[in-house]
Design a protein around this motif. Structure first.
Motif, PDB file in Angstrom:
ATOM      1  N   LEU A 119       0.827  -1.206   0.000  1.00  0.00           N
ATOM      2  CA  LEU A 119       0.000   0.000   0.000  1.00  0.00           C
ATOM      3  C   LEU A 119       0.865   1.262   0.000  1.00  0.00           C
ATOM      4  O   LEU A 119       0.555   2.232  -0.698  1.00  0.00           O
ATOM      5  N   LYS A 120       1.940   1.228   0.758  1.00  0.00           N
ATOM      6  CA  LYS A 120       2.854   2.380   0.807  1.00  0.00           C
ATOM      7  C   LYS A 120       3.464   2.643  -0.564  1.00  0.00           C
ATOM      8  O   LYS A 120       3.537   3.804  -1.012  1.00  0.00           O
ATOM      9  N   GLU A 121       3.887   1.585  -1.237  1.00  0.00           N
ATOM     10  CA  GLU A 121       4.494   1.728  -2.558  1.00  0.00           C
ATOM     11  C   GLU A 121       3.484   2.277  -3.564  1.00  0.00           C
ATOM     12  O   GLU A 121       3.818   3.135  -4.404  1.00  0.00           O
ATOM     13  N   ILE A 122       2.249   1.794  -3.510  1.00  0.00           N
ATOM     14  CA  ILE A 122       1.209   2.278  -4.424  1.00  0.00           C
ATOM     15  C   ILE A 122       0.943   3.763  -4.194  1.00  0.00           C
ATOM     16  O   ILE A 122       0.789   4.532  -5.154  1.00  0.00           O
ATOM     17  N   LEU A 123       0.925   4.183  -2.933  1.00  0.00           N
ATOM     18  CA  LEU A 123       0.719   5.602  -2.634  1.00  0.00           C
ATOM     19  C   LEU A 123       1.852   6.455  -3.203  1.00  0.00           C
ATOM     20  O   LEU A 123       1.621   7.536  -3.748  1.00  0.00           O
ATOM     21  N   GLN A 124       3.070   5.981  -3.078  1.00  0.00           N
ATOM     22  CA  GLN A 124       4.222   6.725  -3.606  1.00  0.00           C
ATOM     23  C   GLN A 124       4.122   6.861  -5.128  1.00  0.00           C
ATOM     24  O   GLN A 124       4.360   7.942  -5.688  1.00  0.00           O
ATOM     25  N   GLN A 125       3.764   5.772  -5.790  1.00  0.00           N
ATOM     26  CA  GLN A 125       3.620   5.811  -7.236  1.00  0.00           C
ATOM     27  C   GLN A 125       2.439   6.694  -7.651  1.00  0.00           C
ATOM     28  O   GLN A 125       2.485   7.368  -8.695  1.00  0.00           O
ATOM     29  N   SER A 126       1.379   6.688  -6.841  1.00  0.00           N
ATOM     30  CA  SER A 126       0.208   7.524  -7.134  1.00  0.00           C
ATOM     31  C   SER A 126       0.572   9.004  -7.071  1.00  0.00           C
ATOM     32  O   SER A 126       0.151   9.793  -7.931  1.00  0.00           O
ATOM     33  N   ARG A 127       1.348   9.376  -6.072  1.00  0.00           N
ATOM     34  CA  ARG A 127       1.782  10.773  -5.962  1.00  0.00           C
ATOM     35  C   ARG A 127       2.605  11.173  -7.190  1.00  0.00           C
ATOM     36  O   ARG A 127       2.448  12.266  -7.730  1.00  0.00           O
ATOM     37  N   GLN A 128       3.469  10.260  -7.611  1.00  0.00           N
ATOM     38  CA  GLN A 128       4.301  10.542  -8.771  1.00  0.00           C
ATOM     39  C   GLN A 128       3.443  10.692 -10.032  1.00  0.00           C
ATOM     40  O   GLN A 128       3.697  11.572 -10.865  1.00  0.00           O
ATOM     41  N   SER A 129       2.433   9.855 -10.170  1.00  0.00           N
ATOM     42  CA  SER A 129       1.571   9.937 -11.354  1.00  0.00           C
ATOM     43  C   SER A 129       0.813  11.258 -11.387  1.00  0.00           C
ATOM     44  O   SER A 129       0.584  11.820 -12.470  1.00  0.00           O
ATOM     45  N   GLY A 185      -7.916  14.428  -4.142  1.00  0.00           N
ATOM     46  CA  GLY A 185      -8.738  14.071  -2.986  1.00  0.00           C
ATOM     47  C   GLY A 185      -8.721  12.576  -2.730  1.00  0.00           C
ATOM     48  O   GLY A 185      -8.636  12.133  -1.580  1.00  0.00           O
ATOM     49  N   ALA A 186      -8.794  11.797  -3.808  1.00  0.00           N
ATOM     50  CA  ALA A 186      -8.754  10.338  -3.674  1.00  0.00           C
ATOM     51  C   ALA A 186      -7.433   9.884  -3.083  1.00  0.00           C
ATOM     52  O   ALA A 186      -7.390   8.968  -2.249  1.00  0.00           O
ATOM     53  N   LEU A 187      -6.339  10.521  -3.496  1.00  0.00           N
ATOM     54  CA  LEU A 187      -5.029  10.166  -2.956  1.00  0.00           C
ATOM     55  C   LEU A 187      -4.965  10.430  -1.452  1.00  0.00           C
ATOM     56  O   LEU A 187      -4.473   9.590  -0.690  1.00  0.00           O
ATOM     57  N   GLU A 188      -5.466  11.568  -1.016  1.00  0.00           N
ATOM     58  CA  GLU A 188      -5.469  11.888   0.412  1.00  0.00           C
ATOM     59  C   GLU A 188      -6.319  10.891   1.192  1.00  0.00           C
ATOM     60  O   GLU A 188      -5.959  10.477   2.310  1.00  0.00           O
ATOM     61  N   GLU A 189      -7.451  10.494   0.613  1.00  0.00           N
ATOM     62  CA  GLU A 189      -8.316   9.514   1.270  1.00  0.00           C
ATOM     63  C   GLU A 189      -7.646   8.146   1.339  1.00  0.00           C
ATOM     64  O   GLU A 189      -7.758   7.432   2.355  1.00  0.00           O
TER      65      GLU A 189
END
Length: 264
Positions: A119-129, A185-189
């Motif tokens: 989950l942490k890795e997905i969040l990091q990649q999401s921020r980058q995207s 917003g989705a990323l923060e959630e």
């Protein structure tokens, strides 16, 4: 001689698969970003010309997008970008909420280092995207975040249910791509959900997921209402029949990024 023939067939198969996947990603990207709007007709010949490919990989790409739930195929009429209806939203979220709240409570109760790390890795990649404004990539990561939570149930039936919901999520995320600020917003959630799972707090995890689903549903409803107020329309690549110039220009710009410049 037979060995040479086999190698040639294998090479052609790989090449065809690569071109089909490239076409799939290019068309999908344009659906998710709204260049190809809901209701747009997907004309094989026009797509093939725009992407500089033959009809074969285009047809294979469209068939894959139909399985993914992003397009529909109408007999004797062809493929169209699927349009989200209020009924789609209600049906999806009535099932999605029950399923995801169950899954996220389980994830928070039983999360191990592997799940937390994923989950942490997905969040990091999401921020980058988001930094790269790659909404297609964010859409994939959005679904992957939820998939990790579903899979924490370690239940094959639950996984299949999650994948069925996932098909709908892809289409709905494509719709909310047109809602300003929704991805951030989705990323923060997602981060709130991740923090609750990492802290093994099932009550907070469930509350955060419920907020996330409520906000996603609300954004979808607003997006669908806005589309209805702007007027429904059907367009083909290269032509637009009922929309003003700003929309017409968007439907003409079919991205061919990452698509090989060759024909099969």
């Amino acid at each position: 001689m037979l060995e040479t023939f086999s190698k040639r067939i294998a090479a052609e198969s790989v090449k065809r698969t690569t071109l089909s996947e490239a076409a799939h990603q290019a068309i999908r990207r344009n659906i998710i970003t709204g260049v190809l709007a809901p209701g747009s007709k997907l004309v094989v010949a026009a797509l093939a010309q725009a992407l500089k490919l033959s009809a074969t990989p285009i047809n294979e790409a469209l068939a894959g997008l139909e399985r993914e739930g992003l397009v529909t195929c109408s007999p004797h009429r062809g493929y169209f970008v699927r349009t989200v209806t209020p009924e789609d939203i209600e049906e999806t979220y009535s099932v999605r909420e029950a399923f995801e709240l169950l899954a996220v409570r389980n994830a928070a109760n039983n999360a191990d280092k592997t799940i937390i790390g994923q989950l942490k890795e997905i969040l990091q990649q999401s921020r980058q995207s988001l930094r790269e404004t790659d909404t297609s990539r964010f859409s994939d990561l959005d679904l992957e975040f939820h998939r990790v939570i579903w899979n924490s149930l370690n239940n094959s039936l639950a996984t299949r249910v999650g994948e069925l919901i996932g098909v709908q999520i892809r289409l709905l995320v494509a719709t909310t791509a047109r809602a300003p600020g929704r991805f951030r917003g989705a990323l923060e959630e997602h981060n709130d959900i991740y923090q609750a799972i990492r802290n093994r707090d099932p009550a907070r995890a469930e509350s955060s997921m419920k907020t996330h689903l409520h906000n996603a549903k609300t954004a979808l409803e607003h997006a669908v209402i806005e589309e209805a107020l702007n007027g429904s329309y059907v367009s083909t690549i290269g032509t637009s029949k009922t929309k003003p110039e700003s929309r017409r220009n968007r439907t003409r710009e079919v991205s061919a990024q990452s698509v090989p410049k060759q024909r099969t």
